[in-house]
Write an enzyme that holds these catalytic residues in place. Structure first.
Site, PDB file in Angstrom:
ATOM      1  CE  LYS A 155      -2.127  -1.915   3.486  1.00 38.10           C
ATOM      2  NZ  LYS A 155      -1.725  -3.320   3.274  1.00 38.10           N
ATOM      3  CB  ILE A 156       3.499   2.508   2.310  1.00 34.78           C
ATOM      4  CG1 ILE A 156       2.548   2.532   3.509  1.00 34.78           C
ATOM      5  CG2 ILE A 156       4.469   3.686   2.367  1.00 34.78           C
ATOM      6  CD1 ILE A 156       3.198   2.279   4.856  1.00 34.78           C
ATOM      7  CG  ASP A 175       6.378  -6.831  -3.210  1.00 34.22           C
ATOM      8  OD1 ASP A 175       5.970  -5.805  -2.624  1.00 34.22           O
ATOM      9  OD2 ASP A 175       6.060  -7.994  -2.849  1.00 34.22           O
ATOM     10  CB  CYS A 207       9.729  -4.843   2.355  1.00 28.91           C
ATOM     11  SG  CYS A 207      11.404  -4.495   2.881  1.00 28.91           S
ATOM     12  N   PRO A 208       8.001  -5.221   4.964  1.00 27.20           N
ATOM     13  CG  PRO A 208       6.786  -7.194   5.215  1.00 27.20           C
ATOM     14  CD  PRO A 208       7.234  -6.205   4.197  1.00 27.20           C
ATOM     15  CB  THR A 234       9.154   5.577   6.079  1.00 23.50           C
ATOM     16  OG1 THR A 234       8.748   4.896   4.894  1.00 23.50           O
ATOM     17  CG2 THR A 234       9.683   6.946   5.742  1.00 23.50           C
ATOM     18  NE  ARG A 236       7.684  -1.764  12.407  1.00 17.46           N
ATOM     19  CZ  ARG A 236       6.729  -0.891  12.094  1.00 17.46           C
ATOM     20  NH1 ARG A 236       7.025   0.244  11.498  1.00 17.46           N
ATOM     21  NH2 ARG A 236       5.465  -1.135  12.391  1.00 17.46           N
ATOM     22  CG  ASP A 260       9.457   8.121  10.309  1.00 20.91           C
ATOM     23  OD1 ASP A 260       9.584   9.108  11.066  1.00 20.91           O
ATOM     24  OD2 ASP A 260       8.405   7.448  10.237  1.00 20.91           O
ATOM     25  CD  GLU A 265      11.434   2.930  16.008  1.00 22.10           C
ATOM     26  OE1 GLU A 265      11.960   3.210  14.925  1.00 22.10           O
ATOM     27  OE2 GLU A 265      10.201   2.875  16.185  1.00 22.10           O
ATOM     28  CG  HIS A 297       7.919   4.986  14.089  1.00 23.00           C
ATOM     29  ND1 HIS A 297       8.427   3.730  14.339  1.00 23.00           N
ATOM     30  CD2 HIS A 297       6.874   4.791  13.237  1.00 23.00           C
ATOM     31  CE1 HIS A 297       7.705   2.822  13.686  1.00 23.00           C
ATOM     32  NE2 HIS A 297       6.753   3.453  13.006  1.00 23.00           N
TER      33      HIS A 297
HETATM   34  P1  NAI Z   1       1.864  -3.868   2.824  1.00 24.71           P
HETATM   35  O1  NAI Z   1       1.658  -5.172   3.522  1.00 24.71           O
HETATM   36  O2  NAI Z   1       0.738  -3.254   2.076  1.00 24.71           O
HETATM   37  O3  NAI Z   1       3.100  -3.996   1.816  1.00 24.71           O
HETATM   38  C1  NAI Z   1       4.300  -4.644   2.110  1.00 24.71           C
HETATM   39  C2  NAI Z   1       4.874  -5.155   0.802  1.00 24.71           C
HETATM   40  O4  NAI Z   1       6.151  -5.722   1.096  1.00 24.71           O
HETATM   41  C3  NAI Z   1       4.020  -6.270   0.173  1.00 24.71           C
HETATM   42  O5  NAI Z   1       3.798  -5.989  -1.186  1.00 24.71           O
HETATM   43  C4  NAI Z   1       4.866  -7.529   0.358  1.00 24.71           C
HETATM   44  O6  NAI Z   1       4.698  -8.464  -0.688  1.00 24.71           O
HETATM   45  C5  NAI Z   1       6.258  -6.943   0.356  1.00 24.71           C
HETATM   46  N1  NAI Z   1       7.264  -7.811   0.953  1.00 24.71           N
HETATM   47  C6  NAI Z   1       7.097  -8.756   1.913  1.00 24.71           C
HETATM   48  N2  NAI Z   1       8.280  -9.347   2.164  1.00 24.71           N
HETATM   49  C7  NAI Z   1       9.183  -8.765   1.336  1.00 24.71           C
HETATM   50  C8  NAI Z   1      10.568  -8.967   1.119  1.00 24.71           C
HETATM   51  N3  NAI Z   1      11.259  -9.903   1.775  1.00 24.71           N
HETATM   52  N4  NAI Z   1      11.177  -8.193   0.193  1.00 24.71           N
HETATM   53  C9  NAI Z   1      10.480  -7.260  -0.506  1.00 24.71           C
HETATM   54  N5  NAI Z   1       9.158  -7.042  -0.347  1.00 24.71           N
HETATM   55  C10 NAI Z   1       8.528  -7.789   0.568  1.00 24.71           C
HETATM   56  O7  NAI Z   1       2.425  -2.885   3.948  1.00 24.71           O
HETATM   57  P2  NAI Z   1       2.410  -1.299   3.939  1.00 24.71           P
HETATM   58  O8  NAI Z   1       1.167  -0.815   4.570  1.00 24.71           O
HETATM   59  O9  NAI Z   1       2.798  -0.797   2.604  1.00 24.71           O
HETATM   60  O10 NAI Z   1       3.606  -1.004   4.997  1.00 24.71           O
HETATM   61  C11 NAI Z   1       4.948  -1.337   4.723  1.00 24.71           C
HETATM   62  C12 NAI Z   1       5.768  -1.224   6.003  1.00 24.71           C
HETATM   63  O11 NAI Z   1       5.819   0.146   6.393  1.00 24.71           O
HETATM   64  C13 NAI Z   1       5.130  -1.935   7.210  1.00 24.71           C
HETATM   65  O12 NAI Z   1       5.528  -3.293   7.271  1.00 24.71           O
HETATM   66  C14 NAI Z   1       5.672  -1.165   8.378  1.00 24.71           C
HETATM   67  O13 NAI Z   1       6.848  -1.794   8.846  1.00 24.71           O
HETATM   68  C15 NAI Z   1       6.037   0.198   7.796  1.00 24.71           C
HETATM   69  N6  NAI Z   1       5.192   1.271   8.340  1.00 24.71           N
HETATM   70  C16 NAI Z   1       5.809   2.379   8.848  1.00 24.71           C
HETATM   71  C17 NAI Z   1       5.063   3.418   9.353  1.00 24.71           C
HETATM   72  C18 NAI Z   1       5.700   4.664   9.875  1.00 24.71           C
HETATM   73  O14 NAI Z   1       5.034   5.440  10.576  1.00 24.71           O
HETATM   74  N7  NAI Z   1       6.958   4.925   9.587  1.00 24.71           N
HETATM   75  C19 NAI Z   1       3.606   3.337   9.403  1.00 24.71           C
HETATM   76  C20 NAI Z   1       3.049   2.176   8.762  1.00 24.71           C
HETATM   77  C21 NAI Z   1       3.834   1.176   8.282  1.00 24.71           C
END
Ligand code: NAI
Length: 347
Positions: A155-156, A175, A207-208, A234, A236, A260, A265, A297
């Site tokens: 999503k992000i 991805d 990515c997570p 941004t 982890r 971020d 942290e 963060h």
């Molecule tokens: P999402 O679940 O929509 O997207 C994550 C993407 O990473 C997916 O397309 C997935 O297939 C891919 N992925 C999984 N394992 C992978 C790997 N080994 N290599 C490459 N890609 C891989 O998650 P979203 O909402 O886009 O969030 C992404 C990350 O952003 C979260 O996991 C979280 O850690 C971080 N985050 C940070 C925030 C902040 O305030 N700085 C707030 C919200 C999320």
């Protein structure tokens, strides 16, 4: 009788958004400002659910204590869930999260970091306030026609890509599960990670944090990046091995870093430590670089996102207490982490 929920690691802004949204849910909420961890878990006695945030430590010990206290549900008010020991939770306590609240908020923050570092607005701000109107040393580069490498096109990542395409950038992506239809429509190219590292001017991590992605940015991968790379994180903190990042910054290989999130942290981020010494030497070193921008963060921190987080978190609790299907549950199922697709509760 209304259900009692203990909120951990809360700040005045959490209290404000949750109290406003809770007016239409009616839960009995107690806000604790301490992190949820082995020391504080006893506070959960007598509650039906607990609500935790990104730097709370939901390890085996904490989960076992929650179960002992008959807490049935953990509601994470975050998307990330790397701080939970799912193996210990599975079958005993439900873990719910907020899968999306505003991917725009985080993507826009990633761009804010990129643009500040590129055009050095963080330095210009101080200069002009100090009566220094010189622009020496503030030269940036056009984003137009530069190459961005986006790692994680969820999503992000997708929101970020649409912004970067607006700048006229070439976007390369990686991805674990590429989406070819999306790539075609967005005009981006999926490539193997090494190719992303070799060809990007800016790399942004979305990515997570998993076993595979821990320290994915390290001495070796920095070594294959283009000279003068900009790295934005941004995602982890532990996606980057910070010591290697520092070496890359010192050698000039890395042009700039926007962070971020940071590996360690939890001791610092979200807290006012301005009256104390920073005892974390790595964080302290990072803060000495003029080309490093650390934010604590705050990627998620917009009014829209906070409202959505409160609404989804309380809806998650409501689903649990009403015995409904838990659409935002994360569980350790069939020996691997599964984001359940079946329309029933796992246990
Ligand atoms: P999402 O679940 O929509 O997207 C994550 C993407 O990473 C997916 O397309 C997935 O297939 C891919 N992925 C999984 N394992 C992978 C790997 N080994 N290599 C490459 N890609 C891989 O998650 P979203 O909402 O886009 O969030 C992404 C990350 O952003 C979260 O996991 C979280 O850690 C971080 N985050 C940070 C925030 C902040 O305030 N700085 C707030 C919200 C999320």
């Amino acid at each position: 009788m209304s259900k009692k929920i203990a909120f951990f690691d809360t700040k005045p802004y959490d209290e404000k958004s949750f109290t406003a949204v809770n007016a239409s849910f009616g839960f009995e909420i107690t806000y604790f400002d301490v992190h949820l961890n082995s020391k504080s878990v006893e506070l959960s006695a007598g509650f039906d659910g607990v609500c935790a945030f990104v730097n709370d430590d939901l390890n085996k010990d904490v989960i076992d204590h929650l179960i002992e206290h008959k807490v049935g549900v953990i509601g994470l008010r975050s998307a990330g869930y790397n701080n939970v020991d799912f193996k210990s939770a599975y079958g005993k306590i439900h873990v719910l999260r907020v899968p999306a609240y505003s991917p725009y908020a985080v993507a826009e923050h990633a761009v804010a970091l990129m643009m500040s570092l590129n055009r050095k607005t963080h330095k210009a701000y101080h200069r002009t306030r100090d009566g220094n109107f010189s622009i020496n040393g503030l030269m940036g580069f056009d984003m137009y026609q530069k190459t961005a490498g986006v790692i994680g096109t969820g999503k992000i990542g997708k929101c970020l890509i649409s912004i970067l395409k607006g700048f006229g950038m070439r976007v390369l992506a990686y991805d674990l599960f590429p989406d070819p239809g999306y790539a075609k429509q967005a005009g981006i190219e999926y490539l193997p990670l090494d190719e992303i590292y070799k060809n990007s001017d800016i790399i942004s991590l979305h990515c997570p944090l998993t076993k595979e992605t821990t320290h994915m940015i390290n001495e070796k991968t920095i070594g294959i990046m283009k000279d003068k790379i900009m790295i934005i994180n941004t995602g982890r903190g532990k996606l980057i091995e910070t010591r290697s990042l520092i070496e890359g910054l010192k050698s000039g290989k890395i042009l700039a870093a926007g962070l971020d999130v940071y590996e360690e942290e939890s001791e610092y981020f979200f807290e006012d430590k301005s009256e104390e010494m920073i005892t974390d030497d790595i964080l302290a070193r990072l803060l000495t670089f003029p080309n490093v921008l650390v934010t604590s963060h705050q990627g998620f921190f917009t009014a829209e996102a906070c409202h959505n987080i409160a609404e989804t978190t309380l809806n998650n609790f409501k689903d649990f207490f009403d015995g409904e299907y838990l659409k935002n549950e994360i569980c350790y199922h069939c020996d691997k982490l599964c984001l359940k697709k079946q329309k029933k509760r796992c246990f």
